[in-house]
Write a protein that holds these residues in place. Structure first.
Motif, PDB file in Angstrom:
ATOM      1  N   LEU A   1       0.936  -1.389   0.107  1.00 19.74           N
ATOM      2  CA  LEU A   1      -0.066   0.233  -0.122  1.00 19.74           C
ATOM      3  C   LEU A   1       0.897   1.265   0.046  1.00 19.74           C
ATOM      4  O   LEU A   1       1.603   1.442   0.657  1.00 19.74           O
ATOM      5  N   ILE A   2       0.862   2.191  -1.043  1.00 20.43           N
ATOM      6  CA  ILE A   2       1.597   3.343  -1.281  1.00 20.43           C
ATOM      7  C   ILE A   2       1.236   4.519  -0.584  1.00 20.43           C
ATOM      8  O   ILE A   2      -0.075   4.926  -0.616  1.00 20.43           O
ATOM      9  N   ASP A   3       2.155   4.941   0.468  1.00 21.72           N
ATOM     10  CA  ASP A   3       1.735   6.313   1.050  1.00 21.72           C
ATOM     11  C   ASP A   3       2.592   7.650   0.034  1.00 21.72           C
ATOM     12  O   ASP A   3       3.536   7.530  -0.626  1.00 21.72           O
ATOM     13  N   GLU A   4       1.608   8.439   0.046  1.00 14.91           N
ATOM     14  CA  GLU A   4       1.939   9.717  -1.073  1.00 14.91           C
ATOM     15  C   GLU A   4       3.338  10.122  -0.601  1.00 14.91           C
ATOM     16  O   GLU A   4       3.974  10.359  -1.619  1.00 14.91           O
ATOM     17  N   HIS A   5       3.870  10.367   0.469  1.00 11.30           N
ATOM     18  CA  HIS A   5       5.105  10.924   0.802  1.00 11.30           C
ATOM     19  C   HIS A   5       6.381  10.070   0.498  1.00 11.30           C
ATOM     20  O   HIS A   5       7.328  10.589   0.123  1.00 11.30           O
ATOM     21  N   SER A   6       5.982   8.812   0.183  1.00 15.00           N
ATOM     22  CA  SER A   6       7.136   7.895  -0.032  1.00 15.00           C
ATOM     23  C   SER A   6       6.956   7.151  -1.519  1.00 15.00           C
ATOM     24  O   SER A   6       7.585   6.089  -1.817  1.00 15.00           O
ATOM     25  N   SER A   7       6.097   7.599  -2.203  1.00 16.82           N
ATOM     26  CA  SER A   7       5.779   7.096  -3.512  1.00 16.82           C
ATOM     27  C   SER A   7       6.742   6.795  -4.585  1.00 16.82           C
ATOM     28  O   SER A   7       6.982   5.986  -5.106  1.00 16.82           O
ATOM     29  N   GLY A   8       7.516   8.175  -4.730  1.00 15.27           N
ATOM     30  CA  GLY A   8       8.472   8.220  -5.764  1.00 15.27           C
ATOM     31  C   GLY A   8       9.534   7.046  -5.431  1.00 15.27           C
ATOM     32  O   GLY A   8       9.894   6.293  -6.354  1.00 15.27           O
ATOM     33  N   GLY A   9      10.040   7.105  -4.305  1.00 15.08           N
ATOM     34  CA  GLY A   9      11.278   6.229  -3.986  1.00 15.08           C
ATOM     35  C   GLY A   9      10.461   4.566  -4.119  1.00 15.08           C
ATOM     36  O   GLY A   9      11.377   3.850  -4.495  1.00 15.08           O
ATOM     37  N   THR A  10       9.767   4.391  -3.656  1.00  8.70           N
ATOM     38  CA  THR A  10       8.903   2.983  -3.499  1.00  8.70           C
ATOM     39  C   THR A  10       8.608   2.522  -4.944  1.00  8.70           C
ATOM     40  O   THR A  10       9.061   1.567  -5.196  1.00  8.70           O
ATOM     41  N   LEU A  11       7.950   3.407  -5.517  1.00 12.63           N
ATOM     42  CA  LEU A  11       7.312   2.791  -6.685  1.00 12.63           C
ATOM     43  C   LEU A  11       8.618   2.942  -7.990  1.00 12.63           C
ATOM     44  O   LEU A  11       8.297   2.737  -9.199  1.00 12.63           O
ATOM     45  N   SER A  12       9.694   3.650  -7.782  1.00 10.84           N
ATOM     46  CA  SER A  12      10.790   3.707  -8.610  1.00 10.84           C
ATOM     47  C   SER A  12      11.294   2.115  -8.974  1.00 10.84           C
ATOM     48  O   SER A  12      12.007   2.090 -10.108  1.00 10.84           O
ATOM     49  N   SER A  13      11.083   1.146  -8.283  1.00 12.45           N
ATOM     50  CA  SER A  13      11.489  -0.265  -8.736  1.00 12.45           C
ATOM     51  C   SER A  13      10.362  -0.961  -9.104  1.00 12.45           C
ATOM     52  O   SER A  13      10.228  -2.191  -9.483  1.00 12.45           O
ATOM     53  N   ALA A  14       8.984  -0.346  -9.369  1.00 14.50           N
ATOM     54  CA  ALA A  14       8.000  -1.225 -10.215  1.00 14.50           C
ATOM     55  C   ALA A  14       8.570  -1.311 -11.861  1.00 14.50           C
ATOM     56  O   ALA A  14       9.102  -0.801 -12.326  1.00 14.50           O
ATOM     57  N   SER A  15       8.098  -2.612 -12.126  1.00  7.57           N
ATOM     58  CA  SER A  15       8.309  -2.992 -13.414  1.00  7.57           C
ATOM     59  C   SER A  15       7.101  -3.647 -14.134  1.00  7.57           C
ATOM     60  O   SER A  15       6.147  -3.987 -13.652  1.00  7.57           O
ATOM     61  N   PRO A  16       7.202  -3.835 -15.470  1.00  4.29           N
ATOM     62  CA  PRO A  16       5.963  -4.568 -16.293  1.00  4.29           C
ATOM     63  C   PRO A  16       5.568  -5.914 -15.654  1.00  4.29           C
ATOM     64  O   PRO A  16       4.701  -6.423 -15.927  1.00  4.29           O
ATOM     65  N   ARG A  17       6.395  -6.339 -14.725  1.00  4.69           N
ATOM     66  CA  ARG A  17       5.994  -7.958 -14.146  1.00  4.69           C
ATOM     67  C   ARG A  17       5.139  -7.600 -13.060  1.00  4.69           C
ATOM     68  O   ARG A  17       4.673  -8.490 -12.288  1.00  4.69           O
ATOM     69  N   ASP A  18       4.865  -6.303 -12.480  1.00  3.82           N
ATOM     70  CA  ASP A  18       4.158  -6.029 -11.230  1.00  3.82           C
ATOM     71  C   ASP A  18       2.837  -5.523 -11.681  1.00  3.82           C
ATOM     72  O   ASP A  18       2.452  -5.525 -13.286  1.00  3.82           O
TER      73      ASP A  18
END
Length: 186
Positions: free
Chosen positions: A69-86
């Motif tokens: 579950l993504i929090d707004e304040h940390s979303s950039g860093g957290t989602l930087s590892s998202a990939s097409p396999r997700d």
């Protein structure tokens, strides 16, 4: 956009009924497929849809690994590892949170499959994916109802669990064993 019903009770009845009418079995299977297949599942939401995001996160985390579950304040860093396999599940309704929409656009731009739960074909989220669902979100008193988002979240968790079968059961058993070993509950 919102129709003011005669009472909060009838608004909640209508909200729940609208979910059942909006999502048939085939659409539920289509919404669940990217979630089931994903290596990781990222859940983003606006404020009025947060209850649905919490229900989805809680249920999915019980039946499969890699759910965040993504929090707004940390979303950039957290989602930087998202990939097409997700896969990303994005839940938001009018007035549409800038954060939700901009993050969903960035994920879609990076070829991360998007499952959008929103309130209109004109939603900026519906434009990002063919895998989306339109919910009616009535006002209950002075605020929008959380019932449609929570109800759909529970239906999605049930569908993903049914499709994962033994893997979901094994994950639940492992979680229960960890709770027992750590004395999580009285």
């Amino acid at each position: 956009r919102h129709q003011q019903p005669s009472s909060p009770m009838s608004a909640l009845e209508g909200a729940l009924s609208s979910v059942v009418q909006a999502v048939d079995h085939d659409q539920l299977v289509a919404l669940a497929k990217p979630i089931r297949k994903a290596r990781r599942v990222w859940i983003l939401s606006g404020e009025t849809s947060r209850a649905g995001a919490l229900a989805l996160h809680s249920g999915l985390a019980m039946i499969r690994p890699g759910v965040r579950l993504i929090d707004e304040h940390s979303s950039g860093g957290t989602l930087s590892s998202a990939s097409p396999r997700d896969a990303a599940v994005v839940i938001d309704f009018a007035r549409y949170r800038k954060h939700c929409v901009s993050m969903a656009k960035a994920l879609a731009h990076n070829n991360v499959p998007i499952v959008a739960i929103t309130d209109s074909p004109f939603s900026p989220l519906a434009a990002l994916t063919d895998t989306w669902c339109e919910l009616t979100v009535p006002a209950v008193g002075p605020f929008d109802s959380s019932v449609p988002a929570v109800a759909l979240a529970e239906l999605l968790v049930a569908e993903v669990a049914a499709s994962l079968r033994d893997k979901a059961r094994d994950r639940i058993d492992s979680t229960e064993a960890m709770w027992k070993a750590t004395g999580t509950f009285l």
